[in-house]
Design a protein around this motif. Structure first.
Motif, PDB file in Angstrom:
ATOM      1  N   MET A 109       0.839  -1.199   0.000  1.00  0.00           N
ATOM      2  CA  MET A 109       0.000   0.000   0.000  1.00  0.00           C
ATOM      3  C   MET A 109       0.868   1.241   0.000  1.00  0.00           C
ATOM      4  O   MET A 109       2.075   1.186   0.298  1.00  0.00           O
ATOM      5  CB  MET A 109      -0.937   0.008   1.208  1.00  0.00           C
ATOM      6  N   SER A 110       0.257   2.347  -0.332  1.00  0.00           N
ATOM      7  CA  SER A 110       0.944   3.624  -0.281  1.00  0.00           C
ATOM      8  C   SER A 110       0.927   4.160   1.146  1.00  0.00           C
ATOM      9  O   SER A 110      -0.040   3.954   1.894  1.00  0.00           O
ATOM     10  CB  SER A 110       0.261   4.631  -1.209  1.00  0.00           C
ATOM     11  N   ALA A 111       2.004   4.852   1.521  1.00  0.00           N
ATOM     12  CA  ALA A 111       2.038   5.492   2.837  1.00  0.00           C
ATOM     13  C   ALA A 111       0.954   6.552   2.969  1.00  0.00           C
ATOM     14  O   ALA A 111       0.672   7.021   4.082  1.00  0.00           O
ATOM     15  CB  ALA A 111       3.413   6.110   3.084  1.00  0.00           C
ATOM     16  N   LEU A 168       2.424   0.059 -10.088  1.00  0.00           N
ATOM     17  CA  LEU A 168       0.997   0.220  -9.793  1.00  0.00           C
ATOM     18  C   LEU A 168       0.621   1.666  -9.478  1.00  0.00           C
ATOM     19  O   LEU A 168      -0.506   1.934  -9.073  1.00  0.00           O
ATOM     20  CB  LEU A 168       0.604  -0.686  -8.617  1.00  0.00           C
ATOM     21  N   THR A 169       1.544   2.595  -9.669  1.00  0.00           N
ATOM     22  CA  THR A 169       1.229   4.004  -9.453  1.00  0.00           C
ATOM     23  C   THR A 169       0.053   4.417 -10.340  1.00  0.00           C
ATOM     24  O   THR A 169       0.055   4.179 -11.544  1.00  0.00           O
ATOM     25  CB  THR A 169       2.448   4.894  -9.773  1.00  0.00           C
ATOM     26  N   GLY A 170      -0.950   5.009  -9.738  1.00  0.00           N
ATOM     27  CA  GLY A 170      -2.125   5.436 -10.486  1.00  0.00           C
ATOM     28  C   GLY A 170      -3.145   4.348 -10.740  1.00  0.00           C
ATOM     29  O   GLY A 170      -4.189   4.599 -11.359  1.00  0.00           O
ATOM     30  N   THR A 171      -2.868   3.141 -10.263  1.00  0.00           N
ATOM     31  CA  THR A 171      -3.784   2.013 -10.467  1.00  0.00           C
ATOM     32  C   THR A 171      -4.725   1.880  -9.276  1.00  0.00           C
ATOM     33  O   THR A 171      -4.286   1.999  -8.132  1.00  0.00           O
ATOM     34  CB  THR A 171      -2.987   0.696 -10.622  1.00  0.00           C
ATOM     35  N   PRO A 172      -6.018   1.658  -9.507  1.00  0.00           N
ATOM     36  CA  PRO A 172      -6.940   1.455  -8.380  1.00  0.00           C
ATOM     37  C   PRO A 172      -6.646   0.164  -7.638  1.00  0.00           C
ATOM     38  O   PRO A 172      -5.754  -0.596  -8.017  1.00  0.00           O
ATOM     39  CB  PRO A 172      -8.316   1.426  -9.045  1.00  0.00           C
ATOM     40  N   ALA A 173      -7.392  -0.084  -6.578  1.00  0.00           N
ATOM     41  CA  ALA A 173      -7.160  -1.258  -5.725  1.00  0.00           C
ATOM     42  C   ALA A 173      -7.212  -2.556  -6.540  1.00  0.00           C
ATOM     43  O   ALA A 173      -8.093  -2.751  -7.375  1.00  0.00           O
ATOM     44  CB  ALA A 173      -8.189  -1.302  -4.613  1.00  0.00           C
ATOM     45  N   ALA A 192       8.877  -5.099  -5.477  1.00  0.00           N
ATOM     46  CA  ALA A 192      10.338  -5.124  -5.563  1.00  0.00           C
ATOM     47  C   ALA A 192      10.962  -3.802  -5.147  1.00  0.00           C
ATOM     48  O   ALA A 192      12.099  -3.776  -4.653  1.00  0.00           O
ATOM     49  CB  ALA A 192      10.774  -5.480  -6.985  1.00  0.00           C
ATOM     50  N   ILE A 193      10.221  -2.680  -5.331  1.00  0.00           N
ATOM     51  CA  ILE A 193      10.801  -1.389  -4.953  1.00  0.00           C
ATOM     52  C   ILE A 193      10.112  -0.772  -3.733  1.00  0.00           C
ATOM     53  O   ILE A 193      10.505   0.311  -3.305  1.00  0.00           O
ATOM     54  CB  ILE A 193      10.778  -0.392  -6.132  1.00  0.00           C
ATOM     55  N   ASP A 211       7.887   9.708  -0.294  1.00  0.00           N
ATOM     56  CA  ASP A 211       8.960  10.292  -1.094  1.00  0.00           C
ATOM     57  C   ASP A 211       9.609   9.269  -2.018  1.00  0.00           C
ATOM     58  O   ASP A 211      10.700   9.495  -2.549  1.00  0.00           O
ATOM     59  CB  ASP A 211      10.027  10.927  -0.200  1.00  0.00           C
ATOM     60  N   GLY A 212       8.945   8.126  -2.223  1.00  0.00           N
ATOM     61  CA  GLY A 212       9.491   7.083  -3.083  1.00  0.00           C
ATOM     62  C   GLY A 212       9.222   7.361  -4.553  1.00  0.00           C
ATOM     63  O   GLY A 212       8.415   8.240  -4.905  1.00  0.00           O
TER      64      GLY A 212
END
Length: 287
Positions: free
Chosen positions: A178-180, A223-228, A274-275, A217-218
């Motif tokens: 998940m995103s912070a 999956l950036t911009g992708t919904p759940a 992975a990141i 700050d990553g």
């Protein structure tokens, strides 16, 4: 992504046993060297009816099943055994009492979830659903689902708690990223957030939950911009894995069971994980 959306079967949703039997009917037809048209002729129906039966998009009727098995050359003993399993399969799933409050796509996923050995999830802005507390989950529905009645929201929250309980009992592994952002998105009051953060700490201390976090700050990731996203891994060979992509109008989601599509999303999760922060570092990042 490849096509192949898994279409909802009916308002009650199939059980895992029903899915297995539907797949078995397809296998028997193919082993007999018959097409769907041949099977449809045996039923006096359209081939679409056979397709719906084989894809668990409609109930398995005893008379239809008997006619199909006879057409496939199944011996009497096999027919009797199949029909015995059918009687059990057609019993309502454990989630039946909550079906009226469930989104249509959820009904078909409950049997798959109940048999999943692993569930992988990506959540862009909130705590993943299967890791939410009762109060947090209700606050999310209060904010995002104004279309639901208070009674339906109560039922959905109770169902989520039961899902979590059953997954824990069956030792299903949950691997969430998940995103912070979720750690800073204020859902409910301070008490709700404090309880939710404590619950996350407790979850990652257990053996069945892996949590990874993308820091604010990553860099961008797969999956950036992708919904759940949720991917269900099932060990039963007759049951394909599922991927769910939520988004759009309230209560809507795309659900696929095509292997190539599931693999595509699984790879996206792999690249994203992975990141993301290592699980140990993610635990340290929790408030």
């Amino acid at each position: 992504m490849p096509e192949g959306e898994f279409v909802a079967r009916e308002r009650s949703g199939p059980t895992l046993a029903h899915l297995v039997l539907a797949t078995r009917l397809k296998t028997l037809r193919e082993a007999a060297g018959l097409t769907r048209q041949h099977a449809a002729d045996a039923l006096g129906a359209h081939p679409v009816t056979v397709r719906r039966i084989e894809q668990a998009q409609t109930s398995l009727d005893e008379g239809q099943v008997r006619a199909l098995l006879r057409a496939y050359g199944s011996p009497v003993a096999e027919i009797d055994e199949f029909l015995g399993k059918l009687a059990t399969a057609n019993l309502p799933g454990w989630w039946h009492p909550w079906r009226a409050a469930m989104d249509p796509w959820q009904l078909d996923l409950m049997s798959v979830e109940s048999a999943a050995s692993m569930i992988r999830a990506w959540e862009p802005a909130l705590v993943p659903a299967l890791l939410r507390t009762r109060a947090y989950a209700r606050a999310v529905d209060d904010a995002l689902r104004p279309d639901l009645s208070p009674a339906d929201k109560d039922a959905r929250t109770e169902l989520l708690m039961k899902r979590q309980e059953r997954l824990h009992a069956q030792q299903t592994r949950i691997w969430a990223v998940m995103s912070a952002t979720a750690l800073h998105t204020r859902v409910g009051g301070d008490d709700v957030m404090a309880e939710q953060m404590a619950a996350l700490h407790a979850a990652v201390d257990g053996p069945d939950v892996t949590l990874q976090i993308h820091p604010l700050d990553g860099p961008p990731h797969a999956l950036t911009g992708t919904p759940a996203i949720t991917v269900y891994r099932v060990e039963a060979p007759e049951i394909p894995d599922r991927v769910v992509r939520e988004g759009g109008p309230a209560g809507s989601a795309d659900v696929w069971d095509v292997s190539a599509t599931v693999t595509d999303y699984r790879l996206l999760l792999d690249y994203s994980c992975a990141i993301a922060l290592h699980p140990d570092k993610s635990k340290e990042a929790l408030p």
